[in-house]
Design an enzyme around this catalytic site. Structure first.
Site, mmCIF file in Angstrom:
data_model
loop_
_atom_site.group_PDB
_atom_site.id
_atom_site.type_symbol
_atom_site.label_atom_id
_atom_site.label_comp_id
_atom_site.label_asym_id
_atom_site.label_seq_id
_atom_site.Cartn_x
_atom_site.Cartn_y
_atom_site.Cartn_z
ATOM 1 N N HIS A 107 -4.173 -3.112 -1.134
ATOM 2 C CA HIS A 107 -4.667 -4.415 -1.596
ATOM 3 C C HIS A 107 -5.616 -4.969 -0.539
ATOM 4 C CE1 HIS A 107 -1.900 -5.219 -5.118
ATOM 5 N NE2 HIS A 107 -1.412 -4.089 -4.607
ATOM 6 N N TYR A 160 -25.021 16.898 7.659
ATOM 7 C CA TYR A 160 -24.425 15.918 8.576
ATOM 8 C C TYR A 160 -23.213 16.534 9.268
ATOM 9 C CZ TYR A 160 -21.966 11.759 10.201
ATOM 10 O OH TYR A 160 -21.324 10.831 10.965
ATOM 11 N N HIS A 208 -6.355 -6.354 -9.853
ATOM 12 C CA HIS A 208 -5.311 -5.665 -9.101
ATOM 13 C C HIS A 208 -5.825 -5.259 -7.725
ATOM 14 C CE1 HIS A 208 -1.892 -2.410 -9.340
ATOM 15 N NE2 HIS A 208 -1.966 -2.965 -8.159
ATOM 16 N N HIS A 250 -3.484 3.773 -2.468
ATOM 17 C CA HIS A 250 -3.612 2.460 -3.117
ATOM 18 C C HIS A 250 -3.341 1.381 -2.085
ATOM 19 C CE1 HIS A 250 -3.335 -0.920 -5.737
ATOM 20 N NE2 HIS A 250 -2.014 -1.016 -5.661
ATOM 21 N N SER A 263 7.755 4.530 -4.898
ATOM 22 C CA SER A 263 6.837 3.405 -5.061
ATOM 23 C C SER A 263 6.676 3.044 -6.528
ATOM 24 C CB SER A 263 5.465 3.775 -4.479
ATOM 25 O OG SER A 263 4.471 2.863 -4.908
ATOM 26 N N SER A 264 6.572 1.758 -6.805
ATOM 27 C CA SER A 264 6.378 1.325 -8.188
ATOM 28 C C SER A 264 5.061 1.821 -8.768
ATOM 29 C CB SER A 264 6.451 -0.201 -8.272
ATOM 30 O OG SER A 264 5.482 -0.797 -7.430
ATOM 31 N N ASP A 265 4.109 2.194 -7.892
ATOM 32 C CA ASP A 265 2.816 2.708 -8.353
ATOM 33 C C ASP A 265 2.831 4.210 -8.618
ATOM 34 O OD1 ASP A 265 1.177 0.258 -8.140
ATOM 35 O OD2 ASP A 265 1.618 0.422 -6.003
ATOM 36 N N ASP A 310 -23.296 6.910 1.883
ATOM 37 C CA ASP A 310 -22.678 8.019 2.616
ATOM 38 C C ASP A 310 -21.358 8.468 1.996
ATOM 39 O OD1 ASP A 310 -24.692 8.235 4.499
ATOM 40 O OD2 ASP A 310 -23.672 7.010 5.995
ATOM 41 N N SER A 327 9.548 2.770 -2.249
ATOM 42 C CA SER A 327 9.177 1.406 -2.593
ATOM 43 C C SER A 327 9.683 0.388 -1.583
ATOM 44 C CB SER A 327 9.741 1.054 -3.979
ATOM 45 O OG SER A 327 9.384 -0.254 -4.351
ATOM 46 N N GLY A 328 8.770 -0.485 -1.122
ATOM 47 C CA GLY A 328 9.143 -1.644 -0.323
ATOM 48 C C GLY A 328 9.653 -1.385 1.067
ATOM 49 N N GLY A 369 0.815 -1.200 0.000
ATOM 50 C CA GLY A 369 0.000 0.000 0.000
ATOM 51 C C GLY A 369 0.849 1.249 0.000
ATOM 52 N N ASN A 370 0.296 2.334 -0.522
ATOM 53 C CA ASN A 370 1.036 3.584 -0.581
ATOM 54 C C ASN A 370 0.076 4.762 -0.669
ATOM 55 O OD1 ASN A 370 0.544 3.612 -3.634
ATOM 56 N ND2 ASN A 370 1.867 1.822 -3.415
#
Length: 232
Positions: free
Chosen positions: A99, A229, A171, A97, A74-76, A122, A45-46, A28-29
């Protein structure tokens, strides 16, 4: 330390991800955009979340060049950049992002996340879309940038400010918001409603979506000029 504000906002949001239950390992990132400087900060990354510091965030410009940072981003990152370039005009400053497991289940099945009840209403003004399958050529060359392009394709007729998330086929989810905290909250909400939808559809596979009038009521009581709200 340059870009102190977005470095700190980005680091804090990334470090929050494990506590939300949205990530396993380093899956995640989060990125945070500074429109005044036309750069964004993103997780390296990583790197384990407990090792992150503001100084370890990588600063990238909107052409994809590293402005500051000693670590590999990050690779993303190209996907984040693609989305920020298009969505910043809507006030979106942060992309998340993950998973997360229930949202990934819908992405892997190639199913939109249906709006079955008011919890979904909502946060999302309708179903959360799923992208099409990427072609062999799209995966082979500039895969992460092309991931962003297929997301934009899915949003050709959807306002990203009203449906602030997507499921990338095979993905996983991307979510966004006007701040890193809001983007992480939206990613959490996405996983919650995905989990609810999985359970609902397991009990009753033919459950119908919430009615349009119920969807409108719940979404617009929290969003827009007539929202009532919460506290002013």
């Amino acid at each position: 330390m340059n870009y102190k504000s977005i470095r700190e906002e980005c680091c804090e949001a990334n470090k929050r991800l494990p506590a939300t239950g949205l990530v396993d390992l380093t899956f995640g990132n989060v990125s945070v955009y500074d429109p005044a400087e036309a750069v964004f900060a993103i997780k390296p990354s990583g790197v384990d979340y407990d090792q992150l510091t503001p100084a370890s965030m990588v600063i990238v410009d909107m052409d994809g060049h590293v402005v500051e940072g000693d670590l590999r981003y990050s690779s993303d990152t190209p996907t984040h950049r693609c989305l920020l370039r298009e969505f910043a005009s809507k006030g979106i400053r942060s992309i998340v992002h993950t998973h997360s497991r229930s949202a990934v289940a819908f992405a892997q099945a190639g199913r939109v996340l249906p709006c079955l009840g008011t919890t979904h209403c909502d946060y999302f003004n309708g179903s959360v879309p799923v992208t099409r399958v990427m072609t062999e050529a799209e995966v082979a060359d500039e895969y992460e940038w092309n991931t962003g392009l297929v997301i934009l394709e899915a949003f050709a007729n959807i306002d990203p400010a009203e449906v602030p998330a997507v499921l990338v086929r095979n993905h996983g989810p991307f979510a966004w918001g006007g701040s890193a905290a809001k983007a992480v909250e939206t990613a959490q909400a996405l996983e919650i409603v995905a989990d609810m939808a999985l359970k609902t559809l397991s009990v009753s596979p033919y459950s119908r979506p919430a009615s349009p009038h119920l969807l409108r009521k719940h979404f617009y009581r929290k969003h827009g000029v007539a929202a009532y709200y919460g506290q002013p």
